[in-house]
Design an enzyme around this catalytic site. Sequence first.
Site, PDB file in Angstrom:
ATOM      1  N   SER A   1      22.208 121.939  68.323  1.00 38.45           N
ATOM      2  CA  SER A   1      22.643 123.267  67.906  1.00 38.45           C
ATOM      3  C   SER A   1      22.529 124.200  69.108  1.00 38.45           C
ATOM      4  O   SER A   1      21.450 124.366  69.673  1.00 38.45           O
ATOM      5  CB  SER A   1      21.732 123.743  66.764  1.00 38.45           C
ATOM      6  OG  SER A   1      22.034 125.061  66.399  1.00 38.45           O
TER       7      SER A   1
ATOM      8  N   LYS B  25      17.882 120.680  54.596  1.00 34.89           N
ATOM      9  CA  LYS B  25      16.657 121.026  55.313  1.00 34.89           C
ATOM     10  C   LYS B  25      15.529 120.963  54.290  1.00 34.89           C
ATOM     11  O   LYS B  25      15.507 121.757  53.343  1.00 34.89           O
ATOM     12  CB  LYS B  25      16.722 122.447  55.863  1.00 34.89           C
ATOM     13  CG  LYS B  25      17.645 122.641  57.044  1.00 34.89           C
ATOM     14  CD  LYS B  25      17.637 124.084  57.484  1.00 34.89           C
ATOM     15  CE  LYS B  25      18.616 124.314  58.609  1.00 34.89           C
ATOM     16  NZ  LYS B  25      18.803 125.762  58.867  1.00 34.89           N
TER      17      LYS B  25
ATOM     18  N   ASN C 191      25.422 131.268  59.946  1.00 32.77           N
ATOM     19  CA  ASN C 191      24.214 131.876  59.352  1.00 32.77           C
ATOM     20  C   ASN C 191      24.535 133.186  58.619  1.00 32.77           C
ATOM     21  O   ASN C 191      23.890 134.199  58.855  1.00 32.77           O
ATOM     22  CB  ASN C 191      23.135 132.108  60.415  1.00 32.77           C
ATOM     23  CG  ASN C 191      22.505 130.827  60.913  1.00 32.77           C
ATOM     24  OD1 ASN C 191      22.726 130.430  62.059  1.00 32.77           O
ATOM     25  ND2 ASN C 191      21.757 130.153  60.075  1.00 32.77           N
TER      26      ASN C 191
ATOM     27  N   ASP D 209      24.322 125.678  54.062  1.00 33.83           N
ATOM     28  CA  ASP D 209      22.934 125.540  54.501  1.00 33.83           C
ATOM     29  C   ASP D 209      22.103 126.457  53.594  1.00 33.83           C
ATOM     30  O   ASP D 209      21.592 126.030  52.543  1.00 33.83           O
ATOM     31  CB  ASP D 209      22.848 125.919  55.994  1.00 33.83           C
ATOM     32  CG  ASP D 209      21.433 126.018  56.558  1.00 33.83           C
ATOM     33  OD1 ASP D 209      20.468 125.886  55.796  1.00 33.83           O
ATOM     34  OD2 ASP D 209      21.284 126.242  57.785  1.00 33.83           O
TER      35      ASP D 209
ATOM     36  N   LYS E  91      27.033 121.690  67.929  1.00 32.51           N
ATOM     37  CA  LYS E  91      27.181 122.775  66.940  1.00 32.51           C
ATOM     38  C   LYS E  91      27.033 124.092  67.680  1.00 32.51           C
ATOM     39  O   LYS E  91      26.051 124.305  68.384  1.00 32.51           O
ATOM     40  CB  LYS E  91      26.109 122.619  65.860  1.00 32.51           C
ATOM     41  CG  LYS E  91      25.828 123.860  65.022  1.00 32.51           C
ATOM     42  CD  LYS E  91      24.956 123.517  63.822  1.00 32.51           C
ATOM     43  CE  LYS E  91      23.888 124.557  63.563  1.00 32.51           C
ATOM     44  NZ  LYS E  91      23.020 124.201  62.421  1.00 32.51           N
ATOM     45  N   LEU E  92      28.036 124.955  67.530  1.00 32.56           N
ATOM     46  CA  LEU E  92      27.975 126.278  68.163  1.00 32.56           C
ATOM     47  C   LEU E  92      27.599 127.313  67.122  1.00 32.56           C
ATOM     48  O   LEU E  92      28.217 127.388  66.053  1.00 32.56           O
ATOM     49  CB  LEU E  92      29.332 126.649  68.761  1.00 32.56           C
ATOM     50  CG  LEU E  92      29.942 125.691  69.786  1.00 32.56           C
ATOM     51  CD1 LEU E  92      31.273 126.252  70.287  1.00 32.56           C
ATOM     52  CD2 LEU E  92      28.980 125.460  70.966  1.00 32.56           C
ATOM     53  N   LYS E  93      26.616 128.133  67.454  1.00 30.68           N
ATOM     54  CA  LYS E  93      26.312 129.282  66.604  1.00 30.68           C
ATOM     55  C   LYS E  93      27.418 130.314  66.825  1.00 30.68           C
ATOM     56  O   LYS E  93      27.811 130.558  67.988  1.00 30.68           O
ATOM     57  CB  LYS E  93      24.958 129.874  67.005  1.00 30.68           C
ATOM     58  CG  LYS E  93      23.778 128.984  66.640  1.00 30.68           C
ATOM     59  CD  LYS E  93      23.594 128.942  65.135  1.00 30.68           C
ATOM     60  CE  LYS E  93      22.294 128.242  64.763  1.00 30.68           C
ATOM     61  NZ  LYS E  93      22.069 128.244  63.304  1.00 30.68           N
TER      62      LYS E  93
ATOM     63  N   GLU F  35      29.565 126.013  58.937  1.00 34.48           N
ATOM     64  CA  GLU F  35      28.333 126.079  58.165  1.00 34.48           C
ATOM     65  C   GLU F  35      28.034 127.525  57.767  1.00 34.48           C
ATOM     66  O   GLU F  35      28.048 128.424  58.611  1.00 34.48           O
ATOM     67  CB  GLU F  35      27.212 125.505  59.058  1.00 34.48           C
ATOM     68  CG  GLU F  35      25.848 125.393  58.418  1.00 34.48           C
ATOM     69  CD  GLU F  35      24.832 124.765  59.402  1.00 34.48           C
ATOM     70  OE1 GLU F  35      25.246 124.155  60.419  1.00 34.48           O
ATOM     71  OE2 GLU F  35      23.625 124.899  59.145  1.00 34.48           O
TER      72      GLU F  35
ATOM     73  N   GLY G 240      17.869 121.460  61.014  1.00 36.21           N
ATOM     74  CA  GLY G 240      16.591 121.638  61.690  1.00 36.21           C
ATOM     75  C   GLY G 240      16.225 123.101  61.718  1.00 36.21           C
ATOM     76  O   GLY G 240      17.070 123.976  61.474  1.00 36.21           O
TER      77      GLY G 240
ATOM     78  N   ASP H 240      28.237 127.200  63.131  1.00 37.92           N
ATOM     79  CA  ASP H 240      27.279 127.695  62.129  1.00 37.92           C
ATOM     80  C   ASP H 240      27.193 129.211  62.243  1.00 37.92           C
ATOM     81  O   ASP H 240      26.848 129.744  63.303  1.00 37.92           O
ATOM     82  CB  ASP H 240      25.896 127.075  62.397  1.00 37.92           C
ATOM     83  CG  ASP H 240      24.861 127.463  61.342  1.00 37.92           C
ATOM     84  OD1 ASP H 240      25.201 128.180  60.380  1.00 37.92           O
ATOM     85  OD2 ASP H 240      23.688 127.035  61.486  1.00 37.92           O
TER      86      ASP H 240
HETATM   87  O1  OSB Z   1      20.914 127.609  60.572  1.00 37.18           O
HETATM   88  O2  OSB Z   1      20.665 125.609  61.174  1.00 37.18           O
HETATM   89  C1  OSB Z   1      20.294 126.780  61.223  1.00 37.18           C
HETATM   90  C2  OSB Z   1      17.383 127.118  63.690  1.00 37.18           C
HETATM   91  C3  OSB Z   1      16.618 128.065  63.048  1.00 37.18           C
HETATM   92  C4  OSB Z   1      17.061 128.590  61.866  1.00 37.18           C
HETATM   93  C5  OSB Z   1      18.275 128.181  61.307  1.00 37.18           C
HETATM   94  C6  OSB Z   1      19.059 127.230  61.940  1.00 37.18           C
HETATM   95  C7  OSB Z   1      18.608 126.711  63.177  1.00 37.18           C
HETATM   96  C8  OSB Z   1      19.381 125.766  63.977  1.00 37.18           C
HETATM   97  C9  OSB Z   1      18.611 124.890  64.953  1.00 37.18           C
HETATM   98  O3  OSB Z   1      20.591 125.691  63.962  1.00 37.18           O
HETATM   99  C10 OSB Z   1      18.497 123.497  64.488  1.00 37.18           C
HETATM  100  C11 OSB Z   1      17.486 122.704  65.282  1.00 37.18           C
HETATM  101  O4  OSB Z   1      17.855 122.127  66.295  1.00 37.18           O
HETATM  102  O5  OSB Z   1      16.308 122.631  64.865  1.00 37.18           O
HETATM  103 MG    MG Z   2      22.500 126.601  59.553  1.00 35.86          MG
END
Ligand code: OSB
Ligand code: MG
Length: 370
Positions: free
Chosen positions: A138, A265, A193, A241, A164-166, A216, A293, A191
């Site tokens: 990520s 998760k 969020n 998620d 995976k790109l935020k 995501e 994660g 992703d």
């Molecule tokens: O949305 O998946 C998520 C980390 C912290 C909180 C939310 C997310 C994440 C990650 C990192 O995307 C995933 C990892 O490598 O642990």
């Molecule tokens: Mg996520």
Amino acid sequence: MKLEAVELRRVALPLVSPFRTSFGTETTHDCVLVHVVTDGAEGWAECVAMERPAYSSEYADGACDVLRRWLVPAAQALSDAGELTAEGFAPAVEWVKGHRMAKAALETALLDAQLRIEGRSIGERLGSVKDRVPTGVSVGIMDSVPALLDAVGAYLDAGYLRIKLKIEPGWDVEPVRAVRERFGDILLQVDANTAYGRGDADHLAQLDAFDLLLIEQPLEEEDVPGHALLAQRITTPVCLDESIVSAAAARDAIESGACEIVNIKPGRVGGYLESVRIHDVCVELGKAVWCGGMLETGVGRAPNLALAALPGFTLPGDTSATKRYYHQDITREFFIEDGHVAIPTGPGIGVEPDPDVLRSVTVSSQWLRS
Ligand code: OSB
Ligand code: MG
């Protein structure tokens, strides 16, 4: 099992690089470790609640509070009645609304202790069918597209099988286009969020051109119906998620057309046992799952790897190697080899914190005894 004591230990580990998402930038991983001492073995787990309630409503100090006031006493009551098992814990705290990350941590620590007593690994207990899992990474929001391309290039060189790109408004179509153009036919997903709204469907449809594996959690946690509407306006598969807090929520989301894919998760859903139930629902409904994660230390990463080895986990997870997160982890290191990370095989979660490293990252510790 008899519960003798529970330790709540706050730790803070510097990350190798800042991790920026739509909800903030992490430079250290600040979390609670739950350590149980029973008559047969000790158990460890990581609570994935972050310092601030920005990913979800839970936060580390809140998790400590609910553990101290209600969750640990409930486990103690089971122990006093001669009925303490990892499986019996969730039913005993069902009356506590929410607080799934706190519940997951205590359940996992109890499961670790229980499995150590039985001499079994968590992979065996959950139903792992592989000894290593394909792994993605990520990648946080960066200051510039060239910086992002450098970071992605380094992860691909390290062997990561999926990127995976935020994303967030202002950092979406251009970085995705740049990564696709530079690196060609890689497995790529994004992703958000919860950074977008229902009115952003046309904007997000621009991502359809880049053949992404999934998008995501574009919309807010509570807006499952909004994801179903969005899914009809874009061709990129929607993955949830934050919205998926239980097996029942997974079934509802899938049946309503809100998602094609689920990120599991364990912390978010109340533990590994509920995670297996979500896996089973998705397999039944023919939907892919993958293991997310929360920047976990080795204590949290080890059981995630075991979970990711269940048969329905058909997409690479955010189960990256130790080096992606920490210069020095509190457990032994996890390595990426051929794009895969080996699942731990020892009893329980298969790893233990190193006492010296643990001491060096500990912020505070509280012991709760009967
Ligand atoms: O949305 O998946 C998520 C980390 C912290 C909180 C939310 C997310 C994440 C990650 C990192 O995307 C995933 C990892 O490598 O642990
Ligand atoms: Mg996520």
